[in-house]
Design an enzyme around this catalytic site. Structure first.
Site, PDB file in Angstrom:
ATOM      1  N   ASN A 147       0.817  -1.218   0.000  1.00 47.17           N
ATOM      2  CA  ASN A 147       0.000   0.000   0.000  1.00 47.17           C
ATOM      3  C   ASN A 147       0.857   1.277   0.000  1.00 47.17           C
ATOM      4  OD1 ASN A 147       0.893  -0.109   2.618  1.00 47.17           O
ATOM      5  ND2 ASN A 147      -1.115  -0.506   3.525  1.00 47.17           N
ATOM      6  N   ARG A 285       3.044   7.392  11.327  1.00 51.60           N
ATOM      7  CA  ARG A 285       2.509   6.865  12.582  1.00 51.60           C
ATOM      8  C   ARG A 285       2.259   8.024  13.539  1.00 51.60           C
ATOM      9  NH1 ARG A 285       1.170   3.168  10.097  1.00 51.60           N
ATOM     10  NH2 ARG A 285       1.740   0.975  10.334  1.00 51.60           N
ATOM     11  N   GLN A 314      -5.097   3.525  18.349  1.00 52.60           N
ATOM     12  CA  GLN A 314      -6.117   3.378  17.317  1.00 52.60           C
ATOM     13  C   GLN A 314      -7.071   2.261  17.709  1.00 52.60           C
ATOM     14  OE1 GLN A 314      -3.710   5.130  13.480  1.00 52.60           O
ATOM     15  NE2 GLN A 314      -4.425   3.063  13.379  1.00 52.60           N
ATOM     16  N   HIS A 333      -7.619   6.070  10.056  1.00 56.73           N
ATOM     17  CA  HIS A 333      -6.469   5.471   9.356  1.00 56.73           C
ATOM     18  C   HIS A 333      -6.939   4.736   8.089  1.00 56.73           C
ATOM     19  CE1 HIS A 333      -2.421   3.187  10.003  1.00 56.73           C
ATOM     20  NE2 HIS A 333      -2.593   3.560   8.760  1.00 56.73           N
TER      21      HIS A 333
HETATM   22  P1  NDP Z   1      10.235   1.854   3.641  1.00 56.95           P
HETATM   23  O1  NDP Z   1      10.859   0.838   4.517  1.00 56.95           O
HETATM   24  O2  NDP Z   1      10.296   1.706   2.166  1.00 56.95           O
HETATM   25  O3  NDP Z   1      10.825   3.299   3.961  1.00 56.95           O
HETATM   26  C1  NDP Z   1      11.062   3.749   5.233  1.00 56.95           C
HETATM   27  C2  NDP Z   1      12.196   4.726   5.153  1.00 56.95           C
HETATM   28  O4  NDP Z   1      12.336   5.363   6.425  1.00 56.95           O
HETATM   29  C3  NDP Z   1      13.521   4.075   4.842  1.00 56.95           C
HETATM   30  O5  NDP Z   1      14.126   4.786   3.774  1.00 56.95           O
HETATM   31  C4  NDP Z   1      14.287   4.250   6.138  1.00 56.95           C
HETATM   32  O6  NDP Z   1      15.635   4.444   5.971  1.00 56.95           O
HETATM   33  C5  NDP Z   1      13.702   5.549   6.636  1.00 56.95           C
HETATM   34  N1  NDP Z   1      13.999   5.827   8.024  1.00 56.95           N
HETATM   35  C6  NDP Z   1      13.992   4.983   9.076  1.00 56.95           C
HETATM   36  N2  NDP Z   1      14.343   5.629  10.193  1.00 56.95           N
HETATM   37  C7  NDP Z   1      14.580   6.917   9.838  1.00 56.95           C
HETATM   38  C8  NDP Z   1      14.986   8.054  10.554  1.00 56.95           C
HETATM   39  N3  NDP Z   1      15.220   7.993  11.857  1.00 56.95           N
HETATM   40  N4  NDP Z   1      15.126   9.230   9.885  1.00 56.95           N
HETATM   41  C9  NDP Z   1      14.903   9.283   8.541  1.00 56.95           C
HETATM   42  N5  NDP Z   1      14.519   8.214   7.819  1.00 56.95           N
HETATM   43  C10 NDP Z   1      14.348   7.046   8.461  1.00 56.95           C
HETATM   44  O7  NDP Z   1       8.717   1.966   4.134  1.00 56.95           O
HETATM   45  P2  NDP Z   1       7.461   2.630   3.401  1.00 56.95           P
HETATM   46  O8  NDP Z   1       7.895   3.880   2.722  1.00 56.95           O
HETATM   47  O9  NDP Z   1       6.704   1.633   2.625  1.00 56.95           O
HETATM   48  O10 NDP Z   1       6.576   2.977   4.690  1.00 56.95           O
HETATM   49  C11 NDP Z   1       7.030   3.916   5.647  1.00 56.95           C
HETATM   50  C12 NDP Z   1       6.103   3.925   6.843  1.00 56.95           C
HETATM   51  O11 NDP Z   1       4.843   4.450   6.454  1.00 56.95           O
HETATM   52  C13 NDP Z   1       5.767   2.528   7.408  1.00 56.95           C
HETATM   53  O12 NDP Z   1       6.762   2.071   8.295  1.00 56.95           O
HETATM   54  C14 NDP Z   1       4.475   2.793   8.121  1.00 56.95           C
HETATM   55  O13 NDP Z   1       4.713   3.243   9.441  1.00 56.95           O
HETATM   56  C15 NDP Z   1       3.840   3.932   7.322  1.00 56.95           C
HETATM   57  N6  NDP Z   1       2.713   3.438   6.519  1.00 56.95           N
HETATM   58  C16 NDP Z   1       1.489   4.002   6.723  1.00 56.95           C
HETATM   59  C17 NDP Z   1       0.396   3.527   6.063  1.00 56.95           C
HETATM   60  C18 NDP Z   1      -0.958   4.147   6.230  1.00 56.95           C
HETATM   61  O14 NDP Z   1      -1.949   3.525   5.895  1.00 56.95           O
HETATM   62  N7  NDP Z   1      -1.039   5.366   6.726  1.00 56.95           N
HETATM   63  C19 NDP Z   1       0.498   2.369   5.151  1.00 56.95           C
HETATM   64  C20 NDP Z   1       1.845   1.948   4.905  1.00 56.95           C
HETATM   65  C21 NDP Z   1       2.900   2.427   5.613  1.00 56.95           C
HETATM   66  P3  NDP Z   1      16.660   3.295   5.570  1.00 56.95           P
HETATM   67  O15 NDP Z   1      15.875   2.156   5.030  1.00 56.95           O
HETATM   68  O16 NDP Z   1      17.417   4.041   4.528  1.00 56.95           O
HETATM   69  O17 NDP Z   1      17.367   2.958   6.808  1.00 56.95           O
END
Ligand code: NDP
Length: 390
Positions: A147, A285, A314, A333
């Site tokens: 998603n 989140r 939630q 959400h």
């Molecule tokens: P990804 O794993 O593709 O991307 C997450 C990114 O966050 C990675 O690039 C990671 O860095 C980076 N990251 C982690 N910690 C930090 C930090 N401290 N500072 C800056 N960047 C950081 O996940 P998605 O993009 O698919 O999803 C992201 C989040 O979105 C999910 O974890 C979830 O919480 C939320 N989400 C919400 C949804 C909704 O319905 N509202 C649905 C789907 C997701 P790196 O990997 O480079 O270490």
């Protein structure tokens, strides 16, 4: 044979749908970067059906029962008398969704003596105490990418709706007014603004790509830099931390997972560093933002608007300040659970179950923990500490 305990949100108050607004949905077979969409051996539902609610059952009942497994589906997840708590002690597998999370706290994990697999039907496994999961050797898996695009579309919509003051203007139309000045006194163009994302993973990068044609200046911060070719293609400015990025941005969107590094990141101090009148969009989140500091920033004018769909806990209590604070564009959400997204995460959940029961490896990109430690995508994007408590 296994007992599979699945927690899903309630059906619509009008009852489980008998028909749908559209007859079909586009078939998505792969994502940007080459990852393929889920590939189970079969599915037992029609793509585009409501699958994420209790009667939708993620389309899994026929498959699980035909294999002799027990399948319990409920939305009742809070308190010792809940169906979830009563069914948990002898469950082998728990399936939950971030939209209506069954919080797998250390206490619950300690009671779930048979639990071996926790599947997030969606993305974001922060509702599971990963430390406790590791201690008990529980595999945690989620349907990575299922998603991500859904959320990126939602975030772009929220950015535009805040900047252009869409929601209050719509309300004037609904209530019979023609109050143009009331509508436009807080309405701007996005063009030329500086827009930054905290994290440029699947969602963050998709947002940047979608915003590029709006002729905005794009910024990001992340733990790792994007390839130079991507930075060039999107003309991105990289910032080593959120603080240096928010200082120059008119719009900030949060797209990092919730883990110890990001919990409460947007507190009073960071909000004070933002440009006065900036917009903040959080579809990642709820706990990444300080609840009361956000409400205060909107009241003082430090923020011009806040939108998102993620809260803690939630479902959010009826008196949660984000429901009523000024200039908010909050929804429950929903961004990652469009009917299109549900098809993909239900299909991915089926793939994970098939792998588990047939003793085949679960895709690395779906794994958060395995064998007592962070694994796969979890090892890349998460760090471990308990986050399921208030
Ligand atoms: P990804 O794993 O593709 O991307 C997450 C990114 O966050 C990675 O690039 C990671 O860095 C980076 N990251 C982690 N910690 C930090 C930090 N401290 N500072 C800056 N960047 C950081 O996940 P998605 O993009 O698919 O999803 C992201 C989040 O979105 C999910 O974890 C979830 O919480 C939320 N989400 C919400 C949804 C909704 O319905 N509202 C649905 C789907 C997701 P790196 O990997 O480079 O270490």
């Amino acid at each position: 044979m296994a007992k599979v305990l699945c927690v899903l949100y309630d059906d619509p108050i009008t009852g489980y749908p008998k028909s749908y607004a559209r007859v079909d949905i586009p078939k998505i077979t792969s994502y940007v970067g080459g990852q393929t969409a889920p590939t189970p051996k079969a599915i037992d539902f029609t793509p585009g059906q409501l699958l994420g609610s209790v009667s939708g059952e993620l389309g899994l009942r026929k498959y699980l029962e035909s294999q002799g497994h027990t399948f319990v589906v409920t939305s009742d997840k809070e308190g010792a008398d809940s169906v979830f708590d009563k069914e948990l002690p002898d469950a082998d597998i728990v399936i939950s969704q971030p939209f209506w999370p069954a919080y797998l706290t250390a206490e619950r994990i300690a009671k779930a003596r048979k639990l071996k697999l926790a599947i997030t039907a969606g993305i974001g496994s922060d509702h599971v105490d990963l430390e406790a999961a590791n201690e008990h050797g529980i595999t945690v898996a989620e349907v990575t990418y299922s998603n991500s695009i859904s959320v990126s579309e939602h975030a772009v919509m929220m950015i535009l709706s805040l900047v252009r003051n869409y929601l209050p203007s719509h309300e004037w139309a609904v209530k019979g007014g023609w109050n143009i000045a009331d509508c436009v006194q807080r309405s701007y163009d996005l063009e030329g603004m500086h827009v930054g994302t905290v994290a440029a993973g699947r969602i963050g990068l998709a947002i940047l790509r979608r915003l590029k044609p709006f002729d905005v200046k794009l910024h990001y911060t992340d733990r790792y830099r994007l390839p130079e070719s991507v930075e060039r293609e999107l003309n991105l400015t990289f910032h080593p931390d959120a603080e240096s990025m928010v200082k120059v941005c008119d719009v900030v969107t949060i797209n990092a997972p919730l883990h110890p590094e990001t919990e409460n990141l947007f507190n009073e101090a960071l909000l004070a560093k933002m440009k006065r009148g900036a917009y903040l969009i959080n579809t990642a989140r709820g706990k990444i933002c300080d609840r009361d500091a956000i409400a205060r920033a909107l009241e003082s004018g430090q923020l011009a608007g806040y939108a998102g769909d993620v809260w803690f806990p939630q479902p959010a209590p009826v008196d949660h300040p984000w429901r009523t604070m000024p200039y908010n564009g909050m929804t429950p959400h929903i961004s990652g659970t469009s009917l299109s997204a549900q098809t993909r995460y239900a299909t991915g959940t089926r793939e994970i179950l098939e792998c588990w029961f047939e003793d085949r490896p679960i895709r690395d990109e779906y794994l958060i923990t395995k064998g007592g430690k962070l694994a796969g995508v979890g090892a890349h994007s998460y760090s471990v500490r308990e986050l399921t408590k208030a």
